[in-house]
Enzyme design. Sequence first.
Site, PDB file in Angstrom:
ATOM      1  N   GLU A 405       0.849  -1.196   0.000  1.00 19.97           N
ATOM      2  CA  GLU A 405       0.000   0.000   0.000  1.00 19.97           C
ATOM      3  C   GLU A 405       0.877   1.236   0.000  1.00 19.97           C
ATOM      4  O   GLU A 405       0.584   2.233  -0.658  1.00 19.97           O
ATOM      5  CB  GLU A 405      -0.906   0.004   1.245  1.00 19.97           C
ATOM      6  CG  GLU A 405      -1.967   1.111   1.262  1.00 19.97           C
ATOM      7  CD  GLU A 405      -1.510   2.417   1.901  1.00 19.97           C
ATOM      8  OE1 GLU A 405      -2.252   3.402   1.821  1.00 19.97           O
ATOM      9  OE2 GLU A 405      -0.400   2.474   2.475  1.00 19.97           O
ATOM     10  N   GLU A 406       1.966   1.170   0.769  1.00 20.95           N
ATOM     11  CA  GLU A 406       2.814   2.348   0.924  1.00 20.95           C
ATOM     12  C   GLU A 406       3.549   2.710  -0.361  1.00 20.95           C
ATOM     13  O   GLU A 406       4.066   3.814  -0.492  1.00 20.95           O
ATOM     14  CB  GLU A 406       3.819   2.127   2.065  1.00 20.95           C
ATOM     15  CG  GLU A 406       3.176   1.916   3.440  1.00 20.95           C
ATOM     16  CD  GLU A 406       2.534   3.171   4.008  1.00 20.95           C
ATOM     17  OE1 GLU A 406       2.456   4.186   3.286  1.00 20.95           O
ATOM     18  OE2 GLU A 406       2.093   3.126   5.171  1.00 20.95           O
ATOM     19  N   ASP A 434      -6.812   1.505   7.852  1.00 27.00           N
ATOM     20  CA  ASP A 434      -5.381   1.632   7.565  1.00 27.00           C
ATOM     21  C   ASP A 434      -4.683   1.895   8.895  1.00 27.00           C
ATOM     22  O   ASP A 434      -4.237   0.964   9.569  1.00 27.00           O
ATOM     23  CB  ASP A 434      -5.177   2.757   6.547  1.00 27.00           C
ATOM     24  CG  ASP A 434      -3.748   2.858   6.060  1.00 27.00           C
ATOM     25  OD1 ASP A 434      -2.830   2.552   6.845  1.00 27.00           O
ATOM     26  OD2 ASP A 434      -3.513   3.255   4.901  1.00 27.00           O
ATOM     27  N   HIS A 533       5.153   7.470   9.646  1.00 24.76           N
ATOM     28  CA  HIS A 533       6.162   6.997   8.680  1.00 24.76           C
ATOM     29  C   HIS A 533       7.609   7.130   9.190  1.00 24.76           C
ATOM     30  O   HIS A 533       8.543   7.147   8.402  1.00 24.76           O
ATOM     31  CB  HIS A 533       6.025   7.695   7.321  1.00 24.76           C
ATOM     32  CG  HIS A 533       4.810   7.247   6.552  1.00 24.76           C
ATOM     33  ND1 HIS A 533       4.543   7.646   5.269  1.00 24.76           N
ATOM     34  CD2 HIS A 533       3.786   6.425   6.878  1.00 24.76           C
ATOM     35  CE1 HIS A 533       3.412   7.090   4.844  1.00 24.76           C
ATOM     36  NE2 HIS A 533       2.927   6.350   5.816  1.00 24.76           N
TER      37      HIS A 533
HETATM   38 ZN   LIG Z   1      -1.042   2.941   5.953  1.00 24.13          ZN
END
Ligand SMILES: [Zn+2]
Length: 727
Positions: A405-406, A434, A533
Site C-alpha cells: 500500500e505504501e 489503515d 512513517h
Molecule cells: Zn497505511
Amino acid sequence: MTAAHLRMAWLALGLSVAGAASASPAAQPVPPAALGFTPEHAAAEQRIEDRFKGIPSSAEERVVLRYLTAEPHPAGSARNHELAEYVADTWRRQGLENVEIRRYNVLNSSPRSISLEMLRPVRYVASLHEAAYDADPDTKNPHVRGGWVSMSASGDVTAPIVYAHGGNPEDYDVLQRNGIDVRGKIVLVRYSNPYSYRGFKALTAERRGAAGLIIYSDPAEDGYRPEYAFPNGPRGPETHIQRGSITYDFMVPGDPLTPGWASVDGARRLSPQQAQSLPKIMATVISWHDARPLLEHMGGPAAPADWQGGLPITYRLGGEAVVHFKADMDTSVQPIYVVEARIVGAELPDEWIVLGNHRDAWEYGAVDPSSGTAALLGVSHALGELLRSGVRPRRTLILCSWDAEEVALTGSTEWGEQFADDLRHKLVAYLNVDEGVSGPRFEVSAVPSLAPLLVEVSRTLDDPSGRTLYEAWREGARLTRAANHIHVPVNDANLVETRIPGSSDDTVFLSFLVRPTMTAGFVGDDYYPGIYHSVYDDFYWMEHFGDPSFRYHLLMSQFWGVTALRLANADVLPLDFELYGRNIQTFVDELAKRTPPGGHLDLASLRQAAVEFERAGARLKRTVRAALAGRGLDARLSQRINAGLLAVEGNWAIPAGIPQRPWYKHMIYAKRFNYDPLQLPGITEAAEAADWDTAEQQATALRQALRKSAALLRGLADDIGRATAAG
Ligand SMILES: [Zn+2]
C-alpha cells in the site's frame, strides 16, 4: 455543546426510536432501529453481535501487535512475506475458509544507498538517520533504514540548492518572481500543513526542471515540542523522518507497469519509460535536524515572511550553496503478497463484503498499518468462533491483508483489477482500516449511502471513556471542528466525513470499481506528522502513548466487525440514498460557488436531478422500513430490492473515466493531485480549466445517472407497495 447536552440529545433520539418500536405490531423488545432488519431478525442480529463483541480482547491484540512490529516489514521484504504466512496461518487456525496467498509481480523500489552532502559554503554530511534511544531498543535495530522515498529515480547530482517552501506550483511562481531559476538545481521543500502529497511535490519539481528534490519536516508544522519529544513524550524528536512514496498514483495507482490490469504471471507490462505514474526525478526525505545546516547556509535573498519556519534562523531562497545528492535505487519487479480469506455466505454467497488493511510498513508501523492488522485479526478470531458454533452470515465476508500500500496502493489495486468483473457486480461494500489506532478520537469517512449504518453501529458500542462510541465520536467531531474553525454543528447526517479522496486501499474499490467504501480509525493529536512513517511509529510508542490499554484496538475490531455483520445479515441492504442525494446537492452548490459556470453549464438541472434522486431515496427508505416493521418482504422481492440497491452505486461509474485520468471512473469522487478530496471531479476539473464542452458532457452523464437511479429507486418502492397491497 457539552457532553451533558450530547447525552441528552442521544437520550431524546433513543426515546423516539423506542416509541416507534413499541407502536409496531411486533410488540416485543427489539434493538433500537437496526436498519434493514425485520424486528425478529434485528433481535437475532443483536444476539450475534453481542457474542461477536465479547470474543476478541485487548490482551490478545496487544500480543499480535508486538509480533507484527518485532521487525521492520516494508513491501517486498522477507519479513513482510513471513507476516503474510503468519496472517494466513492465523486465519486457517481461526477457522476461516478459502485462505490463499496471492502473489503479484510488481514494480517495487528500495534504496541501495542515499547520500546528501553540502559542499559549499560549509561542508555538512547529512546523517539521513533517526536517533536511537536506550529506552526503546527497537530504535537500535540495524535493519531500520534511513530516509528514502519509494519510486525515486536514481542519480548523482552536484548543484546549487534552492528553498521552495511547500513545493507547490504557486511556490515556484514566487521563486520565479524573485529571479530564481530552479532548472538543474536541487530543491528543498517542506512537508506542509495542510497536507500536500509528496508525489505532487515531486511532479511539480520535475515539471519545473529541478534535478533533485529533498523534502523535510519543519518544526513549525511537525508538532515538535521539546518537552513532549520521543522517547519521553509522544511527539517526533528532531531527527524523525517522514518516509513515503512519490508514485504519481493520482494519475493511476497500483503497479506503474500494469495500469488498469493485474500484475499476475504472464501479464503484459509497459516499459518504465512508458509508465505515466513513475517519477523521473530523484528525491529523498530528511529530518529538520539535517535540513537546518542546509537552510542556514544556502544564501540568496531572504524568503517571504510566510515561508519562514520553526527554526531560529532566517530562511533564504538559496541559489548560492552547492550540495551533492546521490540516490542509488533498486527499482525492479518483485513479488508482493496479498492474503485473502472468506466466510462463504449461507444464503447470498454472491453478495460480498470485503474487509481490508495493508500489512507493509515503512519500518515497524505500529500505527500504520499494524494496529489495523491487529484489529483485523481480532475480527477474524470472532468470526471464526461464531462460525464454529454454527453462526454463518447470510452474505459472504472476505478478509484481505494487502501488500505494498505504501508504494502505490499496489496490492489492493492489483487484486481489485484482477477480480474487477466479480467485484463490480458482487461487492456490497469495502470496509477499510489503515491506521487503526493512533489515539482516542474516532474518525470515519465513507460514501453517504453507508453513513447512517455507521452512525447506528456506533450507538451499540462502548467507548473506553465510559460513553457510547457514538457520544465520544460526536464530542470528538465537535472539538475537531471548533479547533479548525469549522462552524457546522455536528449532527448524525454529517458525523461521517463524506468528502472522500480515496488515499488508502479504499481507492480501487471507490474509484476504479465504483463501489461503496468506508475507512475508519481512532486518531490522536500526537501521531501526525511527527511520528507518522518514522521509526518511532513502533510498539514502544503505542504502548506508552498511542493506546496503552489496547482498548481502542479492541473497539476498532468491534466497530469493523459489527458493521460487516450488519451488512452481511440485513434483510434489505442498509444503503441510504436520501442522504447521498442531499450530499450531491451540496457538492453541486459548492461547485457553483467556487467555479461559477456563468451560463456555460446547466448546474440547476443537475441539482434538480439530485433533488429527485434524494426524494426517491427517501420514499424507498420509508417504504422498506414500513414493510420490514410489518409483514416483512418475501425472499424474491427482497432479492430484487437488494439487487437494485447494489446497482445504484454502480450507476456513478463513467466507463471511459474522468477526463485525462481514465482509471478514475467515479463521477462523484476522486482526489486532486495533492490528495485533496475532489467532488464531481470530471465537471470540476473541466470547469476550472474553462473547458465548458467537457464540463457539460460530464454534467450530462451525472444527470443521466441520477435520473436512472431515481427511476430505479421509485420502481423498487412501487414493487414493495404492490406486494404489500396484494398481501
Ligand atoms: Zn497505511
